[in-house]
Design a protein around this motif. Sequence first.
Motif, PDB file in Angstrom:
ATOM      1  N   GLU A   1       0.844  -1.190   0.000  1.00  0.00           N
ATOM      2  CA  GLU A   1       0.000   0.000   0.000  1.00  0.00           C
ATOM      3  C   GLU A   1       0.882   1.244   0.000  1.00  0.00           C
ATOM      4  O   GLU A   1       1.864   1.307   0.732  1.00  0.00           O
ATOM      5  CB  GLU A   1      -0.905   0.023   1.234  1.00  0.00           C
ATOM      6  CG  GLU A   1      -1.977  -1.034   1.232  1.00  0.00           C
ATOM      7  CD  GLU A   1      -3.040  -0.790   0.189  1.00  0.00           C
ATOM      8  OE1 GLU A   1      -3.363   0.369  -0.102  1.00  0.00           O
ATOM      9  OE2 GLU A   1      -3.549  -1.791  -0.347  1.00  0.00           O
ATOM     10  N   PRO A   2       0.514   2.241  -0.796  1.00  0.00           N
ATOM     11  CA  PRO A   2       1.314   3.481  -0.808  1.00  0.00           C
ATOM     12  C   PRO A   2       1.060   4.299   0.459  1.00  0.00           C
ATOM     13  O   PRO A   2       0.025   4.173   1.098  1.00  0.00           O
ATOM     14  CB  PRO A   2       0.790   4.222  -2.037  1.00  0.00           C
ATOM     15  CG  PRO A   2      -0.608   3.722  -2.208  1.00  0.00           C
ATOM     16  CD  PRO A   2      -0.594   2.284  -1.730  1.00  0.00           C
TER      17      PRO A   2
ATOM     18  N   GLN B   1       1.912   1.699  16.384  1.00  0.00           N
ATOM     19  CA  GLN B   1       2.392   0.499  15.716  1.00  0.00           C
ATOM     20  C   GLN B   1       1.945   0.588  14.269  1.00  0.00           C
ATOM     21  O   GLN B   1       0.892   1.138  13.965  1.00  0.00           O
ATOM     22  CB  GLN B   1       1.911  -0.780  16.395  1.00  0.00           C
ATOM     23  CG  GLN B   1       0.430  -0.996  16.429  1.00  0.00           C
ATOM     24  CD  GLN B   1       0.054  -2.271  17.184  1.00  0.00           C
ATOM     25  OE1 GLN B   1       0.844  -2.839  17.922  1.00  0.00           O
ATOM     26  NE2 GLN B   1      -1.165  -2.719  16.994  1.00  0.00           N
ATOM     27  N   GLY B   2       2.779   0.101  13.381  1.00  0.00           N
ATOM     28  CA  GLY B   2       2.502   0.226  11.958  1.00  0.00           C
ATOM     29  C   GLY B   2       3.147   1.486  11.410  1.00  0.00           C
ATOM     30  O   GLY B   2       3.851   2.212  12.098  1.00  0.00           O
ATOM     31  N   ASN B   3       2.878   1.749  10.147  1.00  0.00           N
ATOM     32  CA  ASN B   3       3.447   2.896   9.448  1.00  0.00           C
ATOM     33  C   ASN B   3       2.514   4.097   9.589  1.00  0.00           C
ATOM     34  O   ASN B   3       1.442   4.114   8.990  1.00  0.00           O
ATOM     35  CB  ASN B   3       3.655   2.536   7.970  1.00  0.00           C
ATOM     36  CG  ASN B   3       4.268   3.649   7.164  1.00  0.00           C
ATOM     37  OD1 ASN B   3       4.466   4.762   7.648  1.00  0.00           O
ATOM     38  ND2 ASN B   3       4.572   3.366   5.916  1.00  0.00           N
ATOM     39  N   LEU B   4       2.922   5.097  10.345  1.00  0.00           N
ATOM     40  CA  LEU B   4       2.069   6.271  10.555  1.00  0.00           C
ATOM     41  C   LEU B   4       1.835   7.078   9.277  1.00  0.00           C
ATOM     42  O   LEU B   4       0.983   7.958   9.258  1.00  0.00           O
ATOM     43  CB  LEU B   4       2.663   7.175  11.639  1.00  0.00           C
ATOM     44  CG  LEU B   4       2.538   6.646  13.063  1.00  0.00           C
ATOM     45  CD1 LEU B   4       3.260   7.569  14.035  1.00  0.00           C
ATOM     46  CD2 LEU B   4       1.086   6.472  13.465  1.00  0.00           C
ATOM     47  N   LEU B   5       2.573   6.778   8.231  1.00  0.00           N
ATOM     48  CA  LEU B   5       2.332   7.431   6.941  1.00  0.00           C
ATOM     49  C   LEU B   5       1.183   6.770   6.191  1.00  0.00           C
ATOM     50  O   LEU B   5       0.848   7.173   5.077  1.00  0.00           O
ATOM     51  CB  LEU B   5       3.607   7.412   6.087  1.00  0.00           C
ATOM     52  CG  LEU B   5       4.778   8.189   6.669  1.00  0.00           C
ATOM     53  CD1 LEU B   5       6.025   7.995   5.817  1.00  0.00           C
ATOM     54  CD2 LEU B   5       4.434   9.666   6.817  1.00  0.00           C
ATOM     55  N   GLN B   6       0.580   5.767   6.807  1.00  0.00           N
ATOM     56  CA  GLN B   6      -0.586   5.078   6.257  1.00  0.00           C
ATOM     57  C   GLN B   6      -1.636   4.995   7.358  1.00  0.00           C
ATOM     58  O   GLN B   6      -1.660   4.051   8.142  1.00  0.00           O
ATOM     59  CB  GLN B   6      -0.214   3.671   5.777  1.00  0.00           C
ATOM     60  CG  GLN B   6       0.808   3.648   4.675  1.00  0.00           C
ATOM     61  CD  GLN B   6       1.254   2.233   4.337  1.00  0.00           C
ATOM     62  OE1 GLN B   6       1.252   1.347   5.179  1.00  0.00           O
ATOM     63  NE2 GLN B   6       1.629   2.034   3.098  1.00  0.00           N
TER      64      GLN B   6
ATOM     65  N   ARG C   1      -4.649   4.216   7.539  1.00  0.00           N
ATOM     66  CA  ARG C   1      -5.533   3.057   7.565  1.00  0.00           C
ATOM     67  C   ARG C   1      -4.823   1.796   8.071  1.00  0.00           C
ATOM     68  O   ARG C   1      -5.470   0.816   8.411  1.00  0.00           O
ATOM     69  CB  ARG C   1      -6.098   2.778   6.168  1.00  0.00           C
ATOM     70  CG  ARG C   1      -7.081   3.836   5.719  1.00  0.00           C
ATOM     71  CD  ARG C   1      -7.631   3.587   4.317  1.00  0.00           C
ATOM     72  NE  ARG C   1      -8.043   2.231   4.089  1.00  0.00           N
ATOM     73  CZ  ARG C   1      -7.871   1.580   2.936  1.00  0.00           C
ATOM     74  NH1 ARG C   1      -7.289   2.162   1.911  1.00  0.00           N
ATOM     75  NH2 ARG C   1      -8.288   0.335   2.807  1.00  0.00           N
ATOM     76  N   TYR C   2      -3.504   1.818   8.098  1.00  0.00           N
ATOM     77  CA  TYR C   2      -2.743   0.632   8.457  1.00  0.00           C
ATOM     78  C   TYR C   2      -1.832   0.860   9.660  1.00  0.00           C
ATOM     79  O   TYR C   2      -0.826   0.181   9.829  1.00  0.00           O
ATOM     80  CB  TYR C   2      -1.919   0.160   7.250  1.00  0.00           C
ATOM     81  CG  TYR C   2      -2.805  -0.176   6.081  1.00  0.00           C
ATOM     82  CD1 TYR C   2      -3.530  -1.357   6.049  1.00  0.00           C
ATOM     83  CD2 TYR C   2      -2.944   0.708   5.023  1.00  0.00           C
ATOM     84  CE1 TYR C   2      -4.377  -1.657   4.983  1.00  0.00           C
ATOM     85  CE2 TYR C   2      -3.775   0.419   3.954  1.00  0.00           C
ATOM     86  CZ  TYR C   2      -4.488  -0.767   3.944  1.00  0.00           C
ATOM     87  OH  TYR C   2      -5.318  -1.057   2.893  1.00  0.00           O
ATOM     88  N   SER C   3      -2.185   1.818  10.477  1.00  0.00           N
ATOM     89  CA  SER C   3      -1.418   2.087  11.689  1.00  0.00           C
ATOM     90  C   SER C   3      -2.382   2.304  12.846  1.00  0.00           C
ATOM     91  O   SER C   3      -3.554   2.640  12.636  1.00  0.00           O
ATOM     92  CB  SER C   3      -0.501   3.300  11.498  1.00  0.00           C
ATOM     93  OG  SER C   3      -1.231   4.424  11.082  1.00  0.00           O
TER      94      SER C   3
END
Length: 106
Positions: free
Chosen positions: A8-9, A87-92, A94-96
């Motif tokens: 995911e971008p 947790q996860g990529n804070l630049l995404q 929906r995925y953090s």
Amino acid sequence: MNETSAVEPNDPPLNQAQELAVNKLSASDVEKIDTEQLANTGRSWRKVAMVVGLTMSKTQGQFNDIPDLYYSQRVANLVEQGHLESQGNLLQMRYSEVRRSRTVQP
């Protein structure tokens, strides 16, 4: 590469019009946004997108021209300040996920 393994971008940066809107926020406005974001977190993990959505809903009418991307950036700032854990990529968004830092009182 199949669809399930696609990367995911990251969320896009603010565009020029969004930057102009954000630059009009006062320090008090930013504090209101941050306070509401913290109010929408707890000790359990919550998706950043949910925190952003709840905050935008609660502040509806006050910051209508401010995009969700800015709210997400503010969440990342609260993590940097130690108010939230992530947790996860804070630049995404929906995925953090974020939660209240265990060292900060509610």
